[in-house]
Design an enzyme around this catalytic site. Structure first.
Site, mmCIF file in Angstrom:
data_model
loop_
_atom_site.group_PDB
_atom_site.id
_atom_site.type_symbol
_atom_site.label_atom_id
_atom_site.label_comp_id
_atom_site.label_asym_id
_atom_site.label_seq_id
_atom_site.Cartn_x
_atom_site.Cartn_y
_atom_site.Cartn_z
ATOM 1 N N ARG A 102 0.994 -1.422 -0.186
ATOM 2 C CA ARG A 102 -0.015 0.133 -0.211
ATOM 3 C C ARG A 102 0.825 1.238 0.027
ATOM 4 N NH1 ARG A 102 -3.192 1.807 -2.680
ATOM 5 N NH2 ARG A 102 -4.223 -0.233 -2.534
ATOM 6 N N LYS A 137 1.917 24.486 -3.378
ATOM 7 C CA LYS A 137 0.928 23.937 -3.055
ATOM 8 C C LYS A 137 0.698 22.669 -2.971
ATOM 9 C CE LYS A 137 -1.650 28.251 -4.669
ATOM 10 N NZ LYS A 137 -2.346 28.811 -5.480
ATOM 11 N N LYS A 169 5.516 38.435 -1.886
ATOM 12 C CA LYS A 169 4.067 38.332 -2.460
ATOM 13 C C LYS A 169 3.109 39.677 -1.883
ATOM 14 C CE LYS A 169 2.483 34.634 -3.908
ATOM 15 N NZ LYS A 169 1.680 33.303 -4.104
ATOM 16 N N GLU A 202 5.823 39.895 -6.641
ATOM 17 C CA GLU A 202 4.724 39.907 -7.215
ATOM 18 C C GLU A 202 4.042 41.411 -7.764
ATOM 19 O OE1 GLU A 202 1.445 37.023 -5.662
ATOM 20 O OE2 GLU A 202 0.568 38.821 -5.074
ATOM 21 N N ASP A 224 0.633 38.618 -11.345
ATOM 22 C CA ASP A 224 -0.350 38.028 -10.867
ATOM 23 C C ASP A 224 -1.882 38.291 -11.291
ATOM 24 O OD1 ASP A 224 -1.291 36.040 -8.569
ATOM 25 O OD2 ASP A 224 -2.144 37.990 -7.522
#
Length: 286
Positions: A102, A137, A169, A202, A224
């Site tokens: 597994r 992410k 950012k 950004e 962005d």
């Protein structure tokens, strides 16, 4: 792929933790009905077309759990596979084959799904010079493997974490008190700490882009949530003075439009945060 960063922590130690999570005080299903000295063979069968990834990690899973397990390999990471292909066979104790099944499948199915999706994205922009990037992410604890899968699928790894690049950012800029202050503080920090880190910033509109271009001090500008049309306009304004990355809501349907606008990079979080695993199974050879 940033191999030095990919090895920032031991894969072997991670594998041991994953086995502890799965087996704990024992795989009682296996221990109750399979003799400890019984030997057998299982094979990995591909059940869906795609790009296979994770074979080298699977080797490490088997070696870590039972060094006496022997793999006979027929395919390699990055190979195109189709339904019915046999990636490898593993021979050894039946108990070991059952207890590694597994974890190995979870890793390979996840990595192969990411590699397959990445290859689909890369193919859409193969007629351009734009490179496809992943993001942070990722699944906690699996970032190294997920970014490895992106590279196997033909994409490029962005920063591995918060430690190997400075990315300013919107929240950094707002908290710092503006674009200029954020850039200056980042540069001062690198000088003070003796760190050679690229600085990316950004921008959300042309006014912010103008401020960055007037101030300087960065290596890459991230556009962005610009439209493809505004991306082309921004790329022309930047005129190769800095690397350009497009990001924000870019899908397979819009990817090519962004790429032909001319950015150096396009980052896509969907490569790792919303990917379907590639179906495969590990079956006993009778």
């Amino acid at each position: 792929m940033k191999n030095n960063k990919m090895n920032a922590y031991s894969l072997e130690e991670q594998i041991k933790l994953w086995f502890a999570e799965d087996i704990a005080d024992g795989d009682h299903s296996t221990l109750s009905c399979i003799p400890a000295d019984a030997m057998g063979c299982s094979q990995l069968i591909v059940k869906e077309d795609g790009i296979i990834a994770g074979i080298e990690v699977a080797k490490k899973v088997f070696e870590t759990f039972d060094p006496e397990l022997k793999m006979e390999q027929f395919l390699h990471d990055g190979d195109h596979v189709k339904v019915g292909d046999i990636a490898f066979k593993v021979t050894g104790k039946k108990q070991s084959l059952l207890q590694t099944e597994r974890l190995m499948l979870n890793i390979m199915q996840r990595m192969s799904g990411i590699a397959t999706k990445t290859a689909e994205y890369v193919a859409l922009i193969s007629d351009t010079n734009t490179r496809l990037l992943d993001t942070r992410k990722t699944t906690p604890g699996l970032r190294m493997l997920e970014k490895m899968a992106v590279a196997i699928g033909g994409g490029c790894n962005h920063r591995m974490g918060l430690y190997d690049m400075i990315m300013l950012k919107d929240n950094h800029i707002d908290f710092a008190g503006g674009i200029e202050k954020a850039i200056d503080r980042a540069r001062a920090y690198c000088k003070e700490k003796g760190k050679d880190l690229k600085i990316e910033i950004e921008v959300r509109n042309f006014e912010e882009l103008d401020r960055v271009l007037n101030h300087g001090g960065v290596d890459r500008i991230m556009l962005d949530n610009f439209t493809p049309e505004n991306t082309a306009k921004a790329v022309k304004i930047i005129d190769h003075r800095y690397e350009v990355e497009s990001s924000g809501g870019i899908t397979m349907a819009t990817l090519h439009d962004y790429a032909v606008a001319g950015p150096d990079f396009i980052s896509v979080g969907a490569l790792t945060h919303s990917v379907k695993s590639l179906d495969m199974s590990f079956k006993a050879v009778k």
